[in-house]
Structures are given as C-alpha cells and as structure tokens.
Design a protein around this motif. Structure first.
Motif, PDB file in Angstrom:
ATOM      1  N   HIS A  83      24.067  21.303  17.894  1.00  0.00           N
ATOM      2  CA  HIS A  83      25.301  21.235  18.173  1.00  0.00           C
ATOM      3  C   HIS A  83      26.074  22.441  18.508  1.00  0.00           C
ATOM      4  O   HIS A  83      25.117  23.388  18.482  1.00  0.00           O
ATOM      5  N   PRO A  84      27.176  22.846  18.769  1.00  0.00           N
ATOM      6  CA  PRO A  84      27.662  24.202  19.179  1.00  0.00           C
ATOM      7  C   PRO A  84      27.468  25.171  18.348  1.00  0.00           C
ATOM      8  O   PRO A  84      27.587  24.770  16.947  1.00  0.00           O
TER       9      PRO A  84
ATOM     10  N   GLU B 203      30.631  28.785  20.150  1.00  0.00           N
ATOM     11  CA  GLU B 203      30.935  28.020  21.096  1.00  0.00           C
ATOM     12  C   GLU B 203      31.697  26.810  20.427  1.00  0.00           C
ATOM     13  O   GLU B 203      31.631  26.566  19.273  1.00  0.00           O
ATOM     14  N   SER B 204      32.567  26.201  21.271  1.00  0.00           N
ATOM     15  CA  SER B 204      33.398  25.141  20.993  1.00  0.00           C
ATOM     16  C   SER B 204      32.895  23.715  21.644  1.00  0.00           C
ATOM     17  O   SER B 204      33.318  22.766  21.162  1.00  0.00           O
ATOM     18  N   HIS B 205      31.841  23.875  22.504  1.00  0.00           N
ATOM     19  CA  HIS B 205      31.362  22.707  23.311  1.00  0.00           C
ATOM     20  C   HIS B 205      29.766  22.810  23.514  1.00  0.00           C
ATOM     21  O   HIS B 205      29.443  23.883  23.518  1.00  0.00           O
ATOM     22  N   HIS B 206      28.973  21.882  23.566  1.00  0.00           N
ATOM     23  CA  HIS B 206      27.574  21.890  23.846  1.00  0.00           C
ATOM     24  C   HIS B 206      27.375  20.572  24.367  1.00  0.00           C
ATOM     25  O   HIS B 206      27.345  19.526  23.939  1.00  0.00           O
ATOM     26  N   THR B 207      26.930  20.535  25.655  1.00  0.00           N
ATOM     27  CA  THR B 207      26.820  19.270  26.455  1.00  0.00           C
ATOM     28  C   THR B 207      25.174  19.263  26.767  1.00  0.00           C
ATOM     29  O   THR B 207      24.461  19.960  26.912  1.00  0.00           O
ATOM     30  N   HIS B 208      24.868  17.638  26.627  1.00  0.00           N
ATOM     31  CA  HIS B 208      23.585  17.335  26.936  1.00  0.00           C
ATOM     32  C   HIS B 208      23.608  16.088  27.941  1.00  0.00           C
ATOM     33  O   HIS B 208      24.538  15.238  27.580  1.00  0.00           O
TER      34      HIS B 208
ATOM     35  N   TYR C  85      33.470  16.536  16.455  1.00  0.00           N
ATOM     36  CA  TYR C  85      33.602  15.206  17.222  1.00  0.00           C
ATOM     37  C   TYR C  85      32.776  15.391  18.500  1.00  0.00           C
ATOM     38  O   TYR C  85      32.186  16.105  18.797  1.00  0.00           O
ATOM     39  N   ALA C  86      32.557  14.122  19.025  1.00  0.00           N
ATOM     40  CA  ALA C  86      31.969  14.189  20.350  1.00  0.00           C
ATOM     41  C   ALA C  86      32.734  13.389  21.418  1.00  0.00           C
ATOM     42  O   ALA C  86      33.521  12.593  21.307  1.00  0.00           O
TER      43      ALA C  86
ATOM     44  N   PHE D 112      29.250  17.684  22.322  1.00  0.00           N
ATOM     45  CA  PHE D 112      29.432  17.785  20.808  1.00  0.00           C
ATOM     46  C   PHE D 112      30.514  18.977  20.836  1.00  0.00           C
ATOM     47  O   PHE D 112      30.328  19.828  21.615  1.00  0.00           O
ATOM     48  N   CYS D 113      31.716  18.664  20.230  1.00  0.00           N
ATOM     49  CA  CYS D 113      32.696  19.478  20.150  1.00  0.00           C
ATOM     50  C   CYS D 113      33.085  20.100  18.739  1.00  0.00           C
ATOM     51  O   CYS D 113      32.950  19.406  17.986  1.00  0.00           O
TER      52      CYS D 113
END
Ligand code: ZN
Length: 246
Positions: A166-167, A171-176, A203-204, A215-216
C-alpha cells in the motif's frame, strides 16, 4: 467502469467525508465490503451515505453485531460495548437495512466482494499463509476483502504468494496493473479505523476493464472523530487508536 471500494468505515463520518472529497472525480460507482458501523460515534450519517451511494455491499461482522446478531459474543470488551451503543443509536430504518445486508461473495462483473475471506465471512486474511490457504476457495481470479483493516493484499500464481504493498507514509496513491494468470485477494484497507500503522483513511479505486488498482490514503480530521467518540462515552481506547492507525 471505475469503482470506489470502501471497507470498514465503522461509523467514522470524518474519515468518510475525507475519502469522498479525496476520491472526487475518480470513480463511477461505490462498492462496500461491510462494517459500515461499530466503534465510532456516527452510525446514522455513515449508514445513510452508504445506503444512498453504494451500488453493492456485503455485510460485516460489526453490521451483524450492532443489529442484534449473536456474533457479538465473540467480540472484545470495547467492541461489544460499542456494538450495544450502536444498536441503541441506530434509527429503525438503518438498523433494518443493516440487518438485511447480503453475505458475500457478491459478484460484480468478473470480480467478487467478501468481508473476511471467500471461504468464511469471519476469517481474517492476515498473511501469505492465510491467503494461500483460501486460494482454492476463490470464486474467481479477483476478490476484494476487508475485515483486517490492513490495506494491500496478496497475489498468487502457480503456488507462489506475494504481498501487494500500500502507499508509504509520504505517498497518497499506489497503483498496480493486475496481471493475467494470477489470482488476487485485494484489501482497500479501512476507511474508519486503519490498523496498518498509517492513521489516514484507506480506500481503493479499481478500473475493471484495464484491471488497474490504486490504493489511496486520505488525511482526515482525526481529532474531531476522537472527540465524537469521547463525547458519546464510548471507550477512550477506540478514540486513542485512531491517532496511530493501530
Ligand atoms: Zn472492521
């Protein structure tokens, strides 16, 4: 289609409001993995919002405990206290709506929603062993779960299981990008009571066609949520833990 995936809101209105603002414009529909209520002090406004906005939802153990189900017997002292308080605080319409929530898995397109695990709604998927154990119970390749209040999840391919991060705190976002031939158990994290060491609301966002998950984390007014809990005379422990996300 882009979904805002929420879980474990636990009557935390300040966290919900922050998530809605943080995610504005990034989603088309809302999905919820349960535990709308329990722990924090605003069960009615949070339930009202979910009733109005969620396109699909599965029930959580706290939704059951807070509306009269015997699962309350398995709860810790503070959780039991909060569930009984919530039962009294909910208006009859919201109580009835929560009582009738469906048990997962619920199918949305080609993916699934559960509260705890695809095998048992009350199971906790805490580590790679737990995830590997339920891999044969997967209803499809992608399943969203909650219940642990830990954002991220697990990927599984040909007997190998690995963690999805997760972030990080800055970080505020993590993208997969999800990959073919791989099974995923994905947890958006808890909006209302995170337990992964990051106090920000989790949240996501899931883009169904491109299979991209983000993931945010949204900062929110923790002090007001804590104040509401203390003023409601709910256990102070439930307020204190929001500062540390544990
Ligand atoms: Zn929960």
């Amino acid at each position: 289609m882009r979904f805002l995936i929420l879980s474990d809101l636990h009557s935390n209105l300040q966290a919900l409001e922050a998530v809605v603002e943080h995610a504005a414009g990034a989603y088309d529909q809302v999905l919820c993995l349960g535990d709308v209520v329990g722990y924090c002090a605003d069960p009615n406004p949070v339930t009202d919002w979910i009733r109005q906005h969620a396109a699909a939802i599965v029930r959580g153990n706290h939704d059951r405990a807070c509306t009269g189900d015997a699962v309350i017997e398995c709860f810790s002292g503070p959780a039991q206290f909060a569930a009984l308080w919530t039962y009294g605080a909910l208006n009859p319409e919201n109580r009835e709506w929560l009582q009738e929530l469906p048990q997962g898995p619920v199918a949305i397109g080609d993916f699934f929603l559960v509260h705890g695990s695809p095998k048992d709604e009350d199971d906790y998927l805490l580590n790679k062993c737990d995830a590997a154990e339920v891999s044969r119970h997967m209803p499809g390749a992608i399943c969203f779960f909650g219940h642990t209040h830990v954002q991220g999840g697990f990927a599984m391919r040909r007997g190998r299981t690995w963690l999805i991060p997760h972030p990080k705190p800055k970080e505020s976002h993590h993208t997969h990008q999800l990959e073919p031939d791989t099974s995923y158990l994905l947890n958006p994290g808890s909006a209302g009571q995170p337990r992964d060491g990051d106090p920000r609301a989790a949240y996501a966002i899931f883009e169904m066609e491109s299979k991209v998950i983000t993931f945010c984390r949204a900062p929110y007014d923790v002090a007001t949520a804590q104040d509401r809990i203390r003023k409601a005379k709910l256990p102070y422990f439930l307020a204190d833990r929001l500062s540390v996300g544990r």
